[in-house]
Design a protein around this motif. Structure first.
Motif, PDB file in Angstrom:
ATOM      1  N   ARG A 199       0.807  -1.231   0.000  1.00 44.65           N
ATOM      2  CA  ARG A 199       0.000   0.000   0.000  1.00 44.65           C
ATOM      3  C   ARG A 199       0.837   1.276   0.000  1.00 44.65           C
ATOM      4  NH1 ARG A 199      -3.886  -0.980   5.047  1.00 44.65           N
ATOM      5  NH2 ARG A 199      -4.554  -3.075   4.559  1.00 44.65           N
ATOM      6  N   ARG A 200       2.099   1.173   0.390  1.00 44.21           N
ATOM      7  CA  ARG A 200       2.895   2.387   0.560  1.00 44.21           C
ATOM      8  C   ARG A 200       2.921   3.229  -0.703  1.00 44.21           C
ATOM      9  NH1 ARG A 200       6.525   5.210  -1.243  1.00 44.21           N
ATOM     10  NH2 ARG A 200       6.714   3.668  -2.881  1.00 44.21           N
ATOM     11  N   ARG A 201       2.639   4.501  -0.521  1.00 49.65           N
ATOM     12  CA  ARG A 201       2.900   5.456  -1.588  1.00 49.65           C
ATOM     13  C   ARG A 201       3.093   6.827  -0.971  1.00 49.65           C
ATOM     14  NH1 ARG A 201      -1.704   8.247  -3.249  1.00 49.65           N
ATOM     15  NH2 ARG A 201      -3.670   7.374  -2.541  1.00 49.65           N
ATOM     16  N   SER A 202       3.581   7.749  -1.769  1.00 49.33           N
ATOM     17  CA  SER A 202       3.834   9.094  -1.263  1.00 49.33           C
ATOM     18  C   SER A 202       2.529   9.859  -1.225  1.00 49.33           C
ATOM     19  CB  SER A 202       4.843   9.802  -2.172  1.00 49.33           C
ATOM     20  OG  SER A 202       6.067   9.103  -2.129  1.00 49.33           O
ATOM     21  N   ARG A 203       2.243  10.481  -0.085  1.00 50.17           N
ATOM     22  CA  ARG A 203       0.975  11.195   0.106  1.00 50.17           C
ATOM     23  C   ARG A 203       1.292  12.616   0.557  1.00 50.17           C
ATOM     24  NH1 ARG A 203      -2.383   6.521   0.335  1.00 50.17           N
ATOM     25  NH2 ARG A 203      -1.150   4.720   0.968  1.00 50.17           N
ATOM     26  N   ARG A 204       0.676  13.556  -0.129  1.00 47.94           N
ATOM     27  CA  ARG A 204       1.061  14.963   0.062  1.00 47.94           C
ATOM     28  C   ARG A 204      -0.077  15.852   0.542  1.00 47.94           C
ATOM     29  NH1 ARG A 204       3.297  12.728  -4.377  1.00 47.94           N
ATOM     30  NH2 ARG A 204       5.563  12.761  -4.542  1.00 47.94           N
ATOM     31  N   ALA A 205      -1.185  15.274   0.972  1.00 50.80           N
ATOM     32  CA  ALA A 205      -2.313  16.090   1.468  1.00 50.80           C
ATOM     33  C   ALA A 205      -2.636  15.641   2.884  1.00 50.80           C
ATOM     34  CB  ALA A 205      -3.517  15.908   0.554  1.00 50.80           C
ATOM     35  N   VAL A 263       5.582  11.624   2.820  1.00 48.03           N
ATOM     36  CA  VAL A 263       6.312  11.656   1.547  1.00 48.03           C
ATOM     37  C   VAL A 263       7.754  12.039   1.871  1.00 48.03           C
ATOM     38  CG1 VAL A 263       5.506  14.036   1.135  1.00 48.03           C
ATOM     39  CG2 VAL A 263       6.487  12.740  -0.754  1.00 48.03           C
ATOM     40  N   ALA A 264       8.682  11.429   1.148  1.00 47.60           N
ATOM     41  CA  ALA A 264      10.100  11.767   1.322  1.00 47.60           C
ATOM     42  C   ALA A 264      10.399  13.017   0.507  1.00 47.60           C
ATOM     43  CB  ALA A 264      10.969  10.611   0.840  1.00 47.60           C
ATOM     44  N   ILE A 265      10.991  14.009   1.141  1.00 53.20           N
ATOM     45  CA  ILE A 265      11.313  15.277   0.471  1.00 53.20           C
ATOM     46  C   ILE A 265      12.838  15.422   0.399  1.00 53.20           C
ATOM     47  CG2 ILE A 265      11.143  17.804   0.611  1.00 53.20           C
ATOM     48  CD1 ILE A 265       8.427  16.564   0.194  1.00 53.20           C
ATOM     49  N   GLY A 266      13.338  15.389  -0.836  1.00 54.06           N
ATOM     50  CA  GLY A 266      14.781  15.598  -1.028  1.00 54.06           C
ATOM     51  C   GLY A 266      15.094  16.947  -1.633  1.00 54.06           C
ATOM     52  N   ALA A 267      14.051  17.636  -2.131  1.00 53.12           N
ATOM     53  CA  ALA A 267      14.252  18.931  -2.804  1.00 53.12           C
ATOM     54  C   ALA A 267      14.118  20.061  -1.794  1.00 53.12           C
ATOM     55  CB  ALA A 267      13.229  19.095  -3.926  1.00 53.12           C
ATOM     56  N   ASN A 281       9.291  25.874  -1.489  1.00 55.71           N
ATOM     57  CA  ASN A 281       7.861  26.238  -1.424  1.00 55.71           C
ATOM     58  C   ASN A 281       6.915  25.064  -1.628  1.00 55.71           C
ATOM     59  OD1 ASN A 281       7.870  29.142  -0.922  1.00 55.71           O
ATOM     60  ND2 ASN A 281       8.944  29.235  -2.875  1.00 55.71           N
ATOM     61  N   GLN A 282       7.297  23.898  -1.157  1.00 53.74           N
ATOM     62  CA  GLN A 282       6.372  22.756  -1.184  1.00 53.74           C
ATOM     63  C   GLN A 282       5.456  22.938   0.038  1.00 53.74           C
ATOM     64  OE1 GLN A 282       8.073  18.910  -2.718  1.00 53.74           O
ATOM     65  NE2 GLN A 282      10.006  19.843  -2.128  1.00 53.74           N
ATOM     66  N   MET A 283       4.420  23.771  -0.141  1.00 57.56           N
ATOM     67  CA  MET A 283       3.654  24.260   1.010  1.00 57.56           C
ATOM     68  C   MET A 283       2.815  23.197   1.708  1.00 57.56           C
ATOM     69  SD  MET A 283       5.043  27.108   1.235  1.00 57.56           S
ATOM     70  CE  MET A 283       4.233  27.679   2.712  1.00 57.56           C
TER      71      MET A 283
HETATM   72  C1  LIG Z   1      15.351  10.847  -3.106  1.00 58.06           C
HETATM   73  C2  LIG Z   1      13.898  11.247  -3.217  1.00 58.06           C
HETATM   74  C3  LIG Z   1      13.563  12.587  -3.180  1.00 58.06           C
HETATM   75  C4  LIG Z   1      12.212  12.973  -3.258  1.00 58.06           C
HETATM   76  N1  LIG Z   1      11.898  14.301  -3.151  1.00 58.06           N
HETATM   77  C5  LIG Z   1      10.598  14.665  -3.224  1.00 58.06           C
HETATM   78  C6  LIG Z   1      10.252  16.038  -3.072  1.00 58.06           C
HETATM   79  O1  LIG Z   1      11.079  16.922  -2.850  1.00 58.06           O
HETATM   80  N2  LIG Z   1       8.929  16.349  -3.154  1.00 58.06           N
HETATM   81  C7  LIG Z   1       7.959  15.414  -3.353  1.00 58.06           C
HETATM   82  O2  LIG Z   1       6.778  15.785  -3.399  1.00 58.06           O
HETATM   83  N3  LIG Z   1       8.253  14.097  -3.490  1.00 58.06           N
HETATM   84  C8  LIG Z   1       9.554  13.707  -3.426  1.00 58.06           C
HETATM   85  N4  LIG Z   1       9.879  12.378  -3.509  1.00 58.06           N
HETATM   86  C9  LIG Z   1       8.804  11.356  -3.661  1.00 58.06           C
HETATM   87  C10 LIG Z   1       8.714  10.826  -5.093  1.00 58.06           C
HETATM   88  O3  LIG Z   1       8.155  11.833  -5.910  1.00 58.06           O
HETATM   89  C11 LIG Z   1       7.859   9.551  -5.096  1.00 58.06           C
HETATM   90  O4  LIG Z   1       8.487   8.562  -4.312  1.00 58.06           O
HETATM   91  C12 LIG Z   1       7.657   9.016  -6.513  1.00 58.06           C
HETATM   92  O5  LIG Z   1       6.849   9.910  -7.252  1.00 58.06           O
HETATM   93  C13 LIG Z   1       7.045   7.620  -6.536  1.00 58.06           C
HETATM   94  O6  LIG Z   1       5.787   7.626  -5.883  1.00 58.06           O
HETATM   95  P1  LIG Z   1       5.470   6.663  -4.648  1.00 58.06           P
HETATM   96  O7  LIG Z   1       6.421   7.046  -3.518  1.00 58.06           O
HETATM   97  O8  LIG Z   1       4.035   6.965  -4.305  1.00 58.06           O
HETATM   98  O9  LIG Z   1       5.702   5.250  -5.072  1.00 58.06           O
HETATM   99  C14 LIG Z   1      11.203  11.990  -3.417  1.00 58.06           C
HETATM  100  C15 LIG Z   1      11.562  10.635  -3.440  1.00 58.06           C
HETATM  101  C16 LIG Z   1      12.884  10.260  -3.318  1.00 58.06           C
HETATM  102  C17 LIG Z   1      13.232   8.786  -3.308  1.00 58.06           C
END
Ligand SMILES: Cc1cc2nc3c(=O)[nH]c(=O)nc-3n(C[C@H](O)[C@H](O)[C@H](O)COP(=O)(O)O)c2cc1C
Length: 190
Positions: free
Chosen positions: A22-28, A158-162, A103-105
């Motif tokens: 189920r894991r995915r990145s969620r931003r809300a 969600v993982a933020i690297g930016a 500005n990823q608010m």
């Molecule tokens: C190294 C790394 C940096 C990331 N940086 C950002 C980020 O700055 N902002 C963001 O919204 N998502 C960021 N993500 C999340 C990715 O966008 C996301 O993992 C990808 O779109 C795949 O989607 P999922 O995690 O739902 O499988 C990052 C992911 C990784 C691994």
């Protein structure tokens, strides 16, 4: 000021396989505060990652917003032994953190954000330049634990690297040797 966290549960309601699936990145995120139990569980999971040569180069900080965590005031906390929160800086820093993250608010909407920092020298003093690679690999392990633990708790992340490294370090008043590598906003998903 120190806050003792709660004991982590070792048996959850979601299987490991379900969490991986189920894991995915969620931003809300909803405004709902996280419980002390959830926060404790997430911090525990972050501390369970492997470390090259057991050099443990990472530290975990937690940005907590106003009325965002049960019984814990707004501020930046430094975790100690993944079981205690120590206040590092007062105030709700979520907006400033979001701005520093290009500005990823949506980061400002999350009740809490984890910031994983590295002190490279702990690993490079043993492994030289290759230690830099090890530190980056290790951050991925910690992040994945937080992702999966969120999934198991029904929370979003969600993982933020930016982000601007210097700006994040300034917002958090980090010591010079501590370099921010990853930010992970966490909360109840919308
Ligand atoms: C190294 C790394 C940096 C990331 N940086 C950002 C980020 O700055 N902002 C963001 O919204 N998502 C960021 N993500 C999340 C990715 O966008 C996301 O993992 C990808 O779109 C795949 O989607 P999922 O995690 O739902 O499988 C990052 C992911 C990784 C691994």
């Amino acid at each position: 000021m120190q806050i003792k966290l709660e004991e982590a549960e070792k048996r959850g309601k979601v299987s490991l396989e379900e969490a991986i699936e189920r894991r995915r990145s969620r931003r809300a995120f909803k405004r709902t505060a996280v419980t002390k139990k959830q926060l404790s569980q997430l911090i525990w999971s972050a501390g369970k990652a492997p470390s090259a040569g057991a050099t443990y180069p990472l530290e975990l900080y937690v940005v907590i917003g106003k009325e965002s965590a049960e019984d814990i005031g707004a501020g930046l906390y430094h975790t100690k032994k993944y079981s205690v929160l120590e206040l590092h800086k007062e105030g709700d820093l979520r907006k400033e953190l979001a701005v520093a993250c290009l500005n990823q608010m949506f980061i400002a909407d999350a009740p809490v954000s984890f910031v994983i920092i590295a002190e490279y020298e702990r690993t490079t003093c043993r492994y030289g330049d290759r230690g830099v690679r090890y530190v980056h690999i290790e951050v991925g392990h910690v992040s994945q634990n937080i992702y999966l633990q969120c999934e198991a708790l029904g929370l979003a992340t969600v993982a933020i690297g930016a982000f601007y490294d210097d700006e994040v370090a300034e917002v958090l008043s980090l010591p010079e040797r501590y370099k921010p590598i990853y930010v992970m906003p966490v909360g109840v998903g919308l």
